[in-house]
Design a protein around this motif. Structure first.
Motif, PDB file in Angstrom:
ATOM      1  N   TYR A 229       0.855  -1.188   0.000  1.00 26.61           N
ATOM      2  CA  TYR A 229       0.000   0.000   0.000  1.00 26.61           C
ATOM      3  C   TYR A 229       0.892   1.239   0.000  1.00 26.61           C
ATOM      4  O   TYR A 229       2.009   1.224   0.534  1.00 26.61           O
ATOM      5  CB  TYR A 229      -0.905   0.034   1.230  1.00 26.61           C
ATOM      6  CG  TYR A 229      -1.989  -1.014   1.237  1.00 26.61           C
ATOM      7  CD1 TYR A 229      -3.270  -0.717   0.785  1.00 26.61           C
ATOM      8  CD2 TYR A 229      -1.734  -2.301   1.705  1.00 26.61           C
ATOM      9  CE1 TYR A 229      -4.272  -1.678   0.795  1.00 26.61           C
ATOM     10  CE2 TYR A 229      -2.730  -3.269   1.712  1.00 26.61           C
ATOM     11  CZ  TYR A 229      -4.002  -2.952   1.260  1.00 26.61           C
ATOM     12  OH  TYR A 229      -4.986  -3.901   1.278  1.00 26.61           O
ATOM     13  N   ASN A 230       0.368   2.318  -0.581  1.00 22.53           N
ATOM     14  CA  ASN A 230       1.171   3.530  -0.693  1.00 22.53           C
ATOM     15  C   ASN A 230       0.803   4.532   0.410  1.00 22.53           C
ATOM     16  O   ASN A 230       0.261   5.597   0.156  1.00 22.53           O
ATOM     17  CB  ASN A 230       0.983   4.169  -2.074  1.00 22.53           C
ATOM     18  CG  ASN A 230       2.006   5.262  -2.325  1.00 22.53           C
ATOM     19  OD1 ASN A 230       3.131   5.190  -1.849  1.00 22.53           O
ATOM     20  ND2 ASN A 230       1.617   6.274  -3.062  1.00 22.53           N
ATOM     21  N   PHE A 231       1.113   4.153   1.650  1.00 21.20           N
ATOM     22  CA  PHE A 231       0.939   5.084   2.763  1.00 21.20           C
ATOM     23  C   PHE A 231       1.836   4.642   3.921  1.00 21.20           C
ATOM     24  O   PHE A 231       2.286   3.504   3.987  1.00 21.20           O
ATOM     25  CB  PHE A 231      -0.525   5.158   3.217  1.00 21.20           C
ATOM     26  CG  PHE A 231      -0.972   4.012   4.085  1.00 21.20           C
ATOM     27  CD1 PHE A 231      -0.915   4.103   5.471  1.00 21.20           C
ATOM     28  CD2 PHE A 231      -1.463   2.830   3.523  1.00 21.20           C
ATOM     29  CE1 PHE A 231      -1.329   3.051   6.291  1.00 21.20           C
ATOM     30  CE2 PHE A 231      -1.881   1.782   4.327  1.00 21.20           C
ATOM     31  CZ  PHE A 231      -1.819   1.893   5.709  1.00 21.20           C
ATOM     32  N   MET A 232       2.091   5.578   4.815  1.00 17.70           N
ATOM     33  CA  MET A 232       2.714   5.287   6.108  1.00 17.70           C
ATOM     34  C   MET A 232       1.849   5.934   7.179  1.00 17.70           C
ATOM     35  O   MET A 232       1.155   6.924   6.914  1.00 17.70           O
ATOM     36  CB  MET A 232       4.141   5.825   6.173  1.00 17.70           C
ATOM     37  CG  MET A 232       4.259   7.330   6.079  1.00 17.70           C
ATOM     38  SD  MET A 232       5.922   7.916   6.350  1.00 17.70           S
ATOM     39  CE  MET A 232       6.391   8.443   4.714  1.00 17.70           C
ATOM     40  N   ALA A 233       1.872   5.373   8.373  1.00 17.73           N
ATOM     41  CA  ALA A 233       0.978   5.888   9.417  1.00 17.73           C
ATOM     42  C   ALA A 233       1.600   5.718  10.798  1.00 17.73           C
ATOM     43  O   ALA A 233       2.335   4.758  11.045  1.00 17.73           O
ATOM     44  CB  ALA A 233      -0.372   5.165   9.360  1.00 17.73           C
ATOM     45  N   ASN A 234       1.280   6.669  11.675  1.00 18.25           N
ATOM     46  CA  ASN A 234       1.699   6.618  13.067  1.00 18.25           C
ATOM     47  C   ASN A 234       0.551   7.025  13.974  1.00 18.25           C
ATOM     48  O   ASN A 234      -0.154   8.003  13.691  1.00 18.25           O
ATOM     49  CB  ASN A 234       2.877   7.566  13.333  1.00 18.25           C
ATOM     50  CG  ASN A 234       4.207   6.857  13.284  1.00 18.25           C
ATOM     51  OD1 ASN A 234       4.632   6.418  12.226  1.00 18.25           O
ATOM     52  ND2 ASN A 234       4.863   6.742  14.426  1.00 18.25           N
ATOM     53  N   SER A 235       0.368   6.301  15.074  1.00 14.04           N
ATOM     54  CA  SER A 235      -0.609   6.716  16.070  1.00 14.04           C
ATOM     55  C   SER A 235      -0.001   7.794  16.959  1.00 14.04           C
ATOM     56  O   SER A 235       1.211   7.818  17.185  1.00 14.04           O
ATOM     57  CB  SER A 235      -1.027   5.529  16.931  1.00 14.04           C
ATOM     58  OG  SER A 235       0.079   5.031  17.667  1.00 14.04           O
TER      59      SER A 235
ATOM     60  N   SER B  55       3.052   1.988  14.469  1.00 13.78           N
ATOM     61  CA  SER B  55       3.783   2.566  13.349  1.00 13.78           C
ATOM     62  C   SER B  55       3.707   1.599  12.172  1.00 13.78           C
ATOM     63  O   SER B  55       4.075   0.431  12.300  1.00 13.78           O
ATOM     64  CB  SER B  55       5.245   2.806  13.743  1.00 13.78           C
ATOM     65  OG  SER B  55       6.046   3.074  12.610  1.00 13.78           O
ATOM     66  N   ILE B  56       3.233   2.103  11.031  1.00 14.69           N
ATOM     67  CA  ILE B  56       3.002   1.241   9.874  1.00 14.69           C
ATOM     68  C   ILE B  56       3.650   1.856   8.633  1.00 14.69           C
ATOM     69  O   ILE B  56       3.512   3.063   8.392  1.00 14.69           O
ATOM     70  CB  ILE B  56       1.489   1.064   9.607  1.00 14.69           C
ATOM     71  CG1 ILE B  56       0.787   0.455  10.817  1.00 14.69           C
ATOM     72  CG2 ILE B  56       1.240   0.209   8.359  1.00 14.69           C
ATOM     73  CD1 ILE B  56      -0.726   0.533  10.746  1.00 14.69           C
ATOM     74  N   ARG B  57       4.368   1.039   7.883  1.00 12.56           N
ATOM     75  CA  ARG B  57       4.820   1.429   6.551  1.00 12.56           C
ATOM     76  C   ARG B  57       4.996   0.172   5.722  1.00 12.56           C
ATOM     77  O   ARG B  57       4.942  -0.946   6.233  1.00 12.56           O
ATOM     78  CB  ARG B  57       6.098   2.252   6.563  1.00 12.56           C
ATOM     79  CG  ARG B  57       7.336   1.518   7.024  1.00 12.56           C
ATOM     80  CD  ARG B  57       8.612   2.068   6.377  1.00 12.56           C
ATOM     81  NE  ARG B  57       8.673   1.753   4.964  1.00 12.56           N
ATOM     82  CZ  ARG B  57       9.783   1.915   4.225  1.00 12.56           C
ATOM     83  NH1 ARG B  57      10.875   2.416   4.774  1.00 12.56           N
ATOM     84  NH2 ARG B  57       9.787   1.602   2.942  1.00 12.56           N
ATOM     85  N   PHE B  58       5.211   0.374   4.433  1.00 13.78           N
ATOM     86  CA  PHE B  58       5.325  -0.753   3.514  1.00 13.78           C
ATOM     87  C   PHE B  58       6.623  -0.638   2.727  1.00 13.78           C
ATOM     88  O   PHE B  58       7.088   0.457   2.401  1.00 13.78           O
ATOM     89  CB  PHE B  58       4.126  -0.783   2.562  1.00 13.78           C
ATOM     90  CG  PHE B  58       2.819  -0.962   3.281  1.00 13.78           C
ATOM     91  CD1 PHE B  58       2.292  -2.217   3.476  1.00 13.78           C
ATOM     92  CD2 PHE B  58       2.139   0.134   3.799  1.00 13.78           C
ATOM     93  CE1 PHE B  58       1.093  -2.394   4.159  1.00 13.78           C
ATOM     94  CE2 PHE B  58       0.952  -0.026   4.490  1.00 13.78           C
ATOM     95  CZ  PHE B  58       0.432  -1.299   4.667  1.00 13.78           C
ATOM     96  N   TYR B  59       7.228  -1.782   2.468  1.00 19.31           N
ATOM     97  CA  TYR B  59       8.422  -1.835   1.622  1.00 19.31           C
ATOM     98  C   TYR B  59       8.266  -3.003   0.655  1.00 19.31           C
ATOM     99  O   TYR B  59       8.247  -4.151   1.067  1.00 19.31           O
ATOM    100  CB  TYR B  59       9.692  -2.021   2.464  1.00 19.31           C
ATOM    101  CG  TYR B  59      10.929  -2.237   1.621  1.00 19.31           C
ATOM    102  CD1 TYR B  59      11.411  -1.205   0.822  1.00 19.31           C
ATOM    103  CD2 TYR B  59      11.585  -3.465   1.593  1.00 19.31           C
ATOM    104  CE1 TYR B  59      12.528  -1.394   0.025  1.00 19.31           C
ATOM    105  CE2 TYR B  59      12.709  -3.650   0.814  1.00 19.31           C
ATOM    106  CZ  TYR B  59      13.179  -2.612   0.024  1.00 19.31           C
ATOM    107  OH  TYR B  59      14.271  -2.801  -0.775  1.00 19.31           O
ATOM    108  N   LYS B  60       8.087  -2.647  -0.608  1.00 14.33           N
ATOM    109  CA  LYS B  60       7.830  -3.660  -1.639  1.00 14.33           C
ATOM    110  C   LYS B  60       6.655  -4.532  -1.196  1.00 14.33           C
ATOM    111  O   LYS B  60       5.563  -4.038  -0.992  1.00 14.33           O
ATOM    112  CB  LYS B  60       9.097  -4.441  -1.927  1.00 14.33           C
ATOM    113  CG  LYS B  60      10.189  -3.558  -2.561  1.00 14.33           C
ATOM    114  CD  LYS B  60      11.396  -4.353  -3.008  1.00 14.33           C
ATOM    115  CE  LYS B  60      12.382  -3.447  -3.722  1.00 14.33           C
ATOM    116  NZ  LYS B  60      13.588  -4.175  -4.180  1.00 14.33           N
ATOM    117  N   ASN B  61       6.872  -5.815  -0.989  1.00 17.29           N
ATOM    118  CA  ASN B  61       5.764  -6.684  -0.594  1.00 17.29           C
ATOM    119  C   ASN B  61       5.802  -7.028   0.889  1.00 17.29           C
ATOM    120  O   ASN B  61       5.385  -8.106   1.304  1.00 17.29           O
ATOM    121  CB  ASN B  61       5.770  -7.971  -1.429  1.00 17.29           C
ATOM    122  CG  ASN B  61       7.049  -8.774  -1.248  1.00 17.29           C
ATOM    123  OD1 ASN B  61       8.098  -8.204  -0.957  1.00 17.29           O
ATOM    124  ND2 ASN B  61       6.974 -10.079  -1.422  1.00 17.29           N
TER     125      ASN B  61
END
Length: 347
Positions: free
Chosen positions: A254-260, A267-273
């Motif tokens: 997914y094309n997003f990053m997130a922090n509470s 803390s969420i982010r994505f790198y490739k798969n």
């Protein structure tokens, strides 16, 4: 499951034929700050040396979640409350400038580090966090940044409220560091596995004692993670160490990053798969059961994403008590001894 970071790759030590112990500028620490300083100095009239206690790419950079973002929880209202709106705005400008510098270097030097522009989100899972996010939104919008209000994430991860902004990035931090190392290699002396132990001054020259040699320089830039050798007692009094636990596993991209913004870190982010998830942050103290926190982070990952983590690691950040990083002169009477540390988990 690998008990190491998803970023850790086979970093090789650079070996100089001859150790040059005298230089104009000595940079202590070969992370992103240290190599960036060397990059901007590499074509100057000064001779520049970098020393690092390990192999470049194996330090704290390899433990981060590698977000390049100005959306840093509720930092702007925190700085406004502790200082004033001017300081808050200046910090925001510094983060926007840093993003432009970093992405500019990557583009100019053609560094292959999986740079990707992405949306950034802060969110809360608690009713009491809604007003805080609205306050952060108002500060950002007063600085010309458009914020989109959201009530859900693109993945199944329940939230109460959040905002989303553009103009942020993710990357592979170790690939970037090794690319930068290659760029500066011809103009800068780099000595790895060389740990600074003490700094003293002899007239106008600094002498840095290491585990191998004594290095001499007119100017010193201290950019290591935790400079324990700088005026013992000052850094511990003005900072504390925060640990978080990070897990990663294959997941839809997914094309997003997130922090509470809540006390419980998400803390969420994505790198490739892969999805990379940070949780269970706490201060470093002998009263914490670290193994229990580690186990809980793995359990939380499995519960939230229905997967066992393939990579798991811990990250430790230097947090300043006033939430501003230490960047600049250590002593107001000495222009030749500079420091850059305590980035409060944001680099």
């Amino acid at each position: 499951m690998e008990n190491n970071s998803i970023w850790q790759i086979n970093c090789k030590s650079k070996s100089n034929k001859e150790i040059i112990t005298d230089s104009d500028i000595l940079i202590i620490g070969g992370g992103i700050t240290g190599l960036s300083a060397a990059y901007f100095l590499k074509d100057s009239k000064y001779t520049v040396t970098v020393i690092d206690k390990s192999i470049i790419g194996n330090g704290i950079t390899s433990k981060s979640t590698a977000k390049i973002t100005y959306l840093q929880n509720t930092i702007y209202q925190t700085l406004e409350k502790s200082f004033n709106r001017t300081v808050s705005n200046q910090y925001l400008k510094s983060q926007l400038d840093a993003i432009n510098l970093l992405t500019g270097i990557i583009e100019k030097e053609n560094i292959k580090c999986d740079l990707k522009e992405t949306k950034a989100i802060i969110f809360t899972k608690e009713d009491k966090g809604i007003n805080k996010i609205d306050k952060e939104k108002s500060i950002l919008e007063a600085n010309g940044i458009s914020c989109k209000v959201i009530d859900k994430l693109p993945i199944h991860f329940p939230i109460k409220y959040g905002i989303e902004v553009d103009g942020n990035y993710t990357f592979h931090p170790v690939k970037y560091l090794l690319g930068l190392k290659k760029v500066i290699n011809k103009n800068v002396n780099i000595y790895e596995n060389t740990m600074a132990l003490e700094i003293k001054k002899d007239n106008d020259i600094y002498i840095v004692k290491t585990n191998k040699n004594e290095f001499r320089a007119k100017y010193i830039i201290v950019s290591c993670h935790y400079p324990f050798f700088i005026f013992p007692g000052i850094v511990p009094l003005k900072t504390y160490i925060q640990r978080e636990y990070v897990n990663a596993s294959k997941y839809k991209n997914y094309n997003f990053m997130a922090n509470s913004i809540d006390s419980n870190l998400h803390s969420i982010r994505f790198y490739k798969n892969y999805i990379i998830y940070g949780s269970n942050k706490h201060r470093l103290t002998n009263k914490i059961a670290y193994k229990d926190n580690y186990i809980q982070s793995v359990i939380s990952f499995k519960r939230l994403f229905s997967k066992n983590p393939e990579y798991t690691w811990m990250n430790q950040d230097i947090m300043s008590n006033d939430k501003l990083p230490f960047i600049g002169k250590i002593n107001n009477d000495d222009d030749n001894l500079l420091i850059a540390t305590a980035y409060n988990a944001w680099g």
